[in-house]
Scaffold this active site. Structure first.
Site, PDB file in Angstrom:
ATOM      1  CG  ASP A 116     -28.152  22.639   3.877  1.00 57.71           C
ATOM      2  OD1 ASP A 116     -27.493  22.162   4.913  1.00 57.71           O
ATOM      3  OD2 ASP A 116     -29.376  23.154   4.046  1.00 57.71           O
ATOM      4  CE1 TYR A 150     -22.850  24.881  18.532  1.00 58.16           C
ATOM      5  CE2 TYR A 150     -22.010  24.920  20.542  1.00 58.16           C
ATOM      6  CZ  TYR A 150     -21.909  25.101  19.331  1.00 58.16           C
ATOM      7  OH  TYR A 150     -20.719  25.752  18.802  1.00 58.16           O
ATOM      8  CE  LYS A 173     -20.626  22.789  17.031  1.00 56.57           C
ATOM      9  NZ  LYS A 173     -19.901  22.711  15.858  1.00 56.57           N
ATOM     10  CB  SER A 210     -18.374  23.668  20.675  1.00 61.28           C
ATOM     11  OG  SER A 210     -18.633  24.444  21.650  1.00 61.28           O
TER      12      SER A 210
HETATM   13  N1  LIG Z   1     -17.660  31.471  17.467  1.00 64.51           N
HETATM   14  C1  LIG Z   1     -17.611  30.649  18.592  1.00 64.51           C
HETATM   15  O1  LIG Z   1     -17.869  31.114  19.970  1.00 64.51           O
HETATM   16  C2  LIG Z   1     -17.436  29.166  18.608  1.00 64.51           C
HETATM   17  C3  LIG Z   1     -17.063  28.212  19.614  1.00 64.51           C
HETATM   18  C4  LIG Z   1     -17.136  26.959  19.582  1.00 64.51           C
HETATM   19  C5  LIG Z   1     -17.508  26.285  18.409  1.00 64.51           C
HETATM   20  N2  LIG Z   1     -17.751  27.249  17.245  1.00 64.51           N
HETATM   21  C6  LIG Z   1     -17.918  26.387  16.092  1.00 64.51           C
HETATM   22  O2  LIG Z   1     -17.203  26.970  15.029  1.00 64.51           O
HETATM   23  C7  LIG Z   1     -17.586  26.671  13.580  1.00 64.51           C
HETATM   24  C8  LIG Z   1     -17.717  27.957  13.065  1.00 64.51           C
HETATM   25  O3  LIG Z   1     -18.555  29.058  13.449  1.00 64.51           O
HETATM   26  P1  LIG Z   1     -18.132  30.417  13.505  1.00 64.51           P
HETATM   27  O4  LIG Z   1     -17.983  30.998  14.919  1.00 64.51           O
HETATM   28  O5  LIG Z   1     -17.196  30.900  12.367  1.00 64.51           O
HETATM   29  O6  LIG Z   1     -19.774  31.099  13.098  1.00 64.51           O
HETATM   30  P2  LIG Z   1     -20.158  31.713  12.015  1.00 64.51           P
HETATM   31  O7  LIG Z   1     -21.530  31.770  12.285  1.00 64.51           O
HETATM   32  O8  LIG Z   1     -19.452  32.973  11.610  1.00 64.51           O
HETATM   33  O9  LIG Z   1     -19.812  30.675  10.725  1.00 64.51           O
HETATM   34  C9  LIG Z   1     -20.610  29.536  10.576  1.00 64.51           C
HETATM   35  C10 LIG Z   1     -20.933  29.260   9.078  1.00 64.51           C
HETATM   36  O10 LIG Z   1     -21.557  28.133   8.751  1.00 64.51           O
HETATM   37  C11 LIG Z   1     -22.407  28.361   8.056  1.00 64.51           C
HETATM   38  N3  LIG Z   1     -23.541  27.169   7.986  1.00 64.51           N
HETATM   39  C12 LIG Z   1     -24.501  27.209   8.926  1.00 64.51           C
HETATM   40  N4  LIG Z   1     -25.260  25.964   8.977  1.00 64.51           N
HETATM   41  C13 LIG Z   1     -24.856  25.496   7.682  1.00 64.51           C
HETATM   42  C14 LIG Z   1     -25.144  24.503   6.839  1.00 64.51           C
HETATM   43  N5  LIG Z   1     -26.253  23.706   7.083  1.00 64.51           N
HETATM   44  N6  LIG Z   1     -24.586  24.228   5.662  1.00 64.51           N
HETATM   45  C15 LIG Z   1     -23.697  24.797   5.581  1.00 64.51           C
HETATM   46  N7  LIG Z   1     -23.094  25.903   5.991  1.00 64.51           N
HETATM   47  C16 LIG Z   1     -23.731  26.313   7.026  1.00 64.51           C
HETATM   48  C17 LIG Z   1     -22.970  29.570   8.002  1.00 64.51           C
HETATM   49  O11 LIG Z   1     -23.603  30.109   6.960  1.00 64.51           O
HETATM   50  C18 LIG Z   1     -21.693  30.238   8.293  1.00 64.51           C
HETATM   51  O12 LIG Z   1     -21.119  30.924   7.347  1.00 64.51           O
HETATM   52  C19 LIG Z   1     -19.009  26.211  13.919  1.00 64.51           C
HETATM   53  O13 LIG Z   1     -19.135  24.611  13.889  1.00 64.51           O
HETATM   54  C20 LIG Z   1     -19.320  26.650  15.596  1.00 64.51           C
HETATM   55  O14 LIG Z   1     -20.354  25.719  16.082  1.00 64.51           O
HETATM   56  C21 LIG Z   1     -17.854  28.448  17.209  1.00 64.51           C
END
Ligand SMILES: NC(=O)c1ccc[n+]([C@@H]2O[C@H](COP(=O)([O-])OP(=O)(O)OC[C@H]3O[C@@H](n4cnc5c(N)ncnc54)[C@H](O)[C@@H]3O)[C@@H](O)[C@H]2O)c1
Length: 252
Positions: A65, A158, A162, A145
């Site tokens: 975590d 958020y 970010k 992001s």
């Molecule tokens: N998908 C999008 O649209 C998008 C856009 C911009 C940025 N992001 C960023 O990309 C990154 C990955 O996101 P994603 O889209 O793959 O989403 P996702 O939800 O598929 O993956 C996020 C992962 O982070 C894990 N997680 C959450 N809180 C946690 C914690 N406290 N400790 C450890 N693990 C934790 C979750 O269990 C999950 O497996 C994130 O930082 C997200 O903010 C995503």
């Protein structure tokens, strides 16, 4: 992916049970990297690791975590104990949290977003750099992001977190430029990972796609391709950058 630059490199990825993290792990496994995967979702993480091992990858998976500094530190220590070093770290774990107008956003909403998205990256960078200093260098990628370089309507907490990721990234990059440690951030637009399709943003994909000059959302593979470019050992003069993967939105 046949990128010889990653063969034998030790790569740590947080949030590896999720969309971007899992796909990145798969691509780097194909390229011969040794993987150290963390996520707070222990069951999802173990499923991911088992799939990768089935295809022959060298994978260490450890629940982590990122809001708990001791667990972030332990993940770095596990990488070193299993593989002797840490070449690349991707601080990718993140969560959207509350989706609501700024005036309705509570202190608890802000605390949650900052803990997962900003403190988690801060802890990661701190412990990863300490290790990289002992071994003569490395590369770090922090996942921010598009809401980290511009407004995130209904995502104030958020977006604040970010933005903080980029401040941490730039500062670490400048402080460690002469230590052969590169630190960059990536700033994707919405992409159909579970974060978008299962979270509070579900059902908004069409509206979000309309906001991009390309009139579509990025596929997760397109975001991961940009991540790989930034962490590639061949990309040795790029540091302190926050790269938008946004189909041109930030060019307006
Ligand atoms: N998908 C999008 O649209 C998008 C856009 C911009 C940025 N992001 C960023 O990309 C990154 C990955 O996101 P994603 O889209 O793959 O989403 P996702 O939800 O598929 O993956 C996020 C992962 O982070 C894990 N997680 C959450 N809180 C946690 C914690 N406290 N400790 C450890 N693990 C934790 C979750 O269990 C999950 O497996 C994130 O930082 C997200 O903010 C995503």
């Amino acid at each position: 992916m046949a990128d010889a630059a990653f063969a034998g490199r030790v790569v740590l990825i947080t949030g590896a049970a999720g969309g971007f993290g899992g796909l990145l792990a798969a691509r780097l496994a194909e390229a011969g990297a040794k993987l150290v995967l963390g996520d707070r979702d222990a069951a999802g993480l173990e499923r991911r690791a088992a799939n990768l091992r089935e295809s022959g990858a060298d994978v260490l998976a450890k629940p982590c975590d990122v809001t708990r500094e001791a667990e972030v530190e332990a993940l770095v220590a596990a990488a070193v104990s299993a593989f002797g070093r840490l070449d690349i770290a991707v601080n990718n774990a993140g969560a959207t949290g509350a989706v609501k107008p700024l005036v309705e956003t509570t202190e608890a909403d802000l605390d949650f977003a900052l803990a997962v998205n900003a403190k988690g990256v801060f802890f990661g960078v701190r412990h990863q750099i300490r290790q990289m200093l002992t071994q003569g260098g490395g590369a770090i990628l922090n996942v921010s992001s598009l809401a980290g370089i511009g407004a995130g309507p209904r995502l104030a907490a958020y977006s604040a977190a970010k933005h903080a990721v980029i401040g941490i990234t730039r500062t670490a990059a400048v402080e460690h430029a002469r230590d052969n440690i590169r630190v960059n951030a990536i700033c994707p637009y919405y992409s159909p990972t579970p974060l978008l399709s299962e979270g509070p943003l579900a059902g908004r994909a069409d509206r979000l796609a309309a906001g991009s000059p390309m009139k579509r959302l990025p596929e997760p593979a397109e975001v991961v391709a940009a991540m790989i470019a930034l962490i590639s050992p061949d990309n040795s003069y790029v540091t302190g950058q926050a790269l938008a993967v946004d189909g041109g939105i930030s060019a307006y």
